[in-house]
Scaffold this active site. Structure first.
Site, PDB file in Angstrom:
ATOM      1  N   VAL A   1      42.677 -32.474   0.396  1.00 25.72           N
ATOM      2  CA  VAL A   1      43.245 -31.361  -0.359  1.00 25.72           C
ATOM      3  C   VAL A   1      44.623 -31.079   0.231  1.00 25.72           C
ATOM      4  O   VAL A   1      44.769 -30.932   1.444  1.00 25.72           O
ATOM      5  CB  VAL A   1      42.352 -30.109  -0.206  1.00 25.72           C
ATOM      6  CG1 VAL A   1      42.910 -28.950  -1.022  1.00 25.72           C
ATOM      7  CG2 VAL A   1      40.916 -30.422  -0.593  1.00 25.72           C
ATOM      8  N   CYS A   2      45.632 -30.970  -0.610  1.00 26.36           N
ATOM      9  CA  CYS A   2      46.983 -30.719  -0.111  1.00 26.36           C
ATOM     10  C   CYS A   2      47.074 -29.341   0.531  1.00 26.36           C
ATOM     11  O   CYS A   2      46.739 -28.327  -0.093  1.00 26.36           O
ATOM     12  CB  CYS A   2      47.994 -30.809  -1.238  1.00 26.36           C
ATOM     13  SG  CYS A   2      49.640 -30.257  -0.718  1.00 26.36           S
ATOM     14  N   ILE A   3      47.560 -29.306   1.750  1.00 27.28           N
ATOM     15  CA  ILE A   3      47.596 -28.028   2.470  1.00 27.28           C
ATOM     16  C   ILE A   3      48.578 -27.040   1.843  1.00 27.28           C
ATOM     17  O   ILE A   3      48.287 -25.842   1.745  1.00 27.28           O
ATOM     18  CB  ILE A   3      47.897 -28.243   3.978  1.00 27.28           C
ATOM     19  CG1 ILE A   3      47.719 -26.927   4.731  1.00 27.28           C
ATOM     20  CG2 ILE A   3      49.289 -28.824   4.208  1.00 27.28           C
ATOM     21  CD1 ILE A   3      47.619 -27.083   6.223  1.00 27.28           C
TER      22      ILE A   3
ATOM     23  N   ALA B   1      47.039 -25.754  -1.272  1.00 27.13           N
ATOM     24  CA  ALA B   1      45.841 -24.984  -0.942  1.00 27.13           C
ATOM     25  C   ALA B   1      46.194 -23.603  -0.403  1.00 27.13           C
ATOM     26  O   ALA B   1      45.617 -22.589  -0.811  1.00 27.13           O
ATOM     27  CB  ALA B   1      44.986 -25.757   0.068  1.00 27.13           C
TER      28      ALA B   1
END
Lengths: 118, 133
Positions: free
Chosen positions: A76-78, A81
């Site tokens: 998941v892209c930080i 996110a």
């Protein structure tokens, strides 16, 4: 073939997540390798354990978690996110939060990067 | 090995405002530019509006990102193109395009290059990845 999958859209609201899941299942059944799955934009909502869909519907987050349990790297892209309130505490098991560098490595290392979304 | 450098193209087809796709797509470009990849960016359809100079997002209540596009060359992203047909359909000319940096040697301002669909298609055929925003 070594494939990477990029998902742009959130669960239920858009078919992209379902299409990506079905694509991955079909690819695995054909013997292809999934180098990784990357969630971006609203796609980050796909793997929150806070979702509780009706029992007669598919549980999208659990489905991704089951794929992660098979050893597929699910990221998941930080940045995406953090913007949307998705943190480690709300993730289903077998997925992780990391940076866009992970997408870059998937894109470079896979033979094909397949995107799902608008 | 130079031969192993992967060609990655970004296409931007959506308008710059009204959704976050183009802005978050810009963030991907900036990160990927730090890696050993041959990056190019093509603006097509409503995406060409992202390359229009003089965007004022203050009334939208968002920060805007024209300034970041203004330093693409500093991130070593200089292969930036706009689709001629998309520009013409929207009444835009080369004079409307924003500056994305300055030439390292001549210090002249660099703007996206306007090219035809056939050139874009030829470039697409050479890519290892194409990411769409």
């Amino acid at each position: 073939m070594k494939l990477a999958v990029l998902i742009y859209e959130g669960p239920y609201n858009h078919e992209a997540s379902d299409s990506a899941y079905n694509f991955i299942q079909a690819a695995l059944a054909k013997g292809h390798e999934i180098r990784g799955i990357f969630f971006y934009h609203d796609g980050v909502y796909n793997v929150t354990k806070l979702m509780e869909p009706p029992q007669d519907d598919r549980h999208i987050a659990n489905r991704w978690s089951e794929l992660g349990a098979k050893g597929i790297d699910i990221v998941v892209c930080i940045a995406a996110a953090k913007r949307r309130g998705i943190v480690d505490d709300v993730l289903v098991p077998n997925v992780r939060i990391s940076g866009l560098g992970q997408l870059t490595m998937m894109a470079i290392e896979a033979e094909r990067l397949v995107s799902f979304g608008d | 090995m130079a031969g192993d450098v992967k060609k990655i193209m970004f296409t931007v087809r959506k308008p710059p405002h009204g959704s976050i796709y183009v802005y978050e797509g810009l963030e991907v470009k900036l990160i990927m530019a730090a890696y050993d990849a041959d990056i190019s960016v093509v603006f097509l359809d409503d995406g060409v509006y992202a390359m229009k100079a003089g965007q004022d997002t203050s009334k939208l209540g968002i920060k805007g990102f024209e300034k970041t596009y203004g330093v693409l060359v500093d991130y070593e992203i200089s292969k930036v193109f706009v689709d001629r047909q998309s520009m013409e359909e929207r009444g835009l000319t080369e004079e409307d395009l924003l500056v994305i940096g300055e030439d390292e040697e001549t210090e002249e301002p660099v703007r996206p290059k306007m090219i035809d669909s056939a050139e874009i298609a030829a470039m697409m055929a050479e890519q290892h990845n194409i990411l769409c925003f």
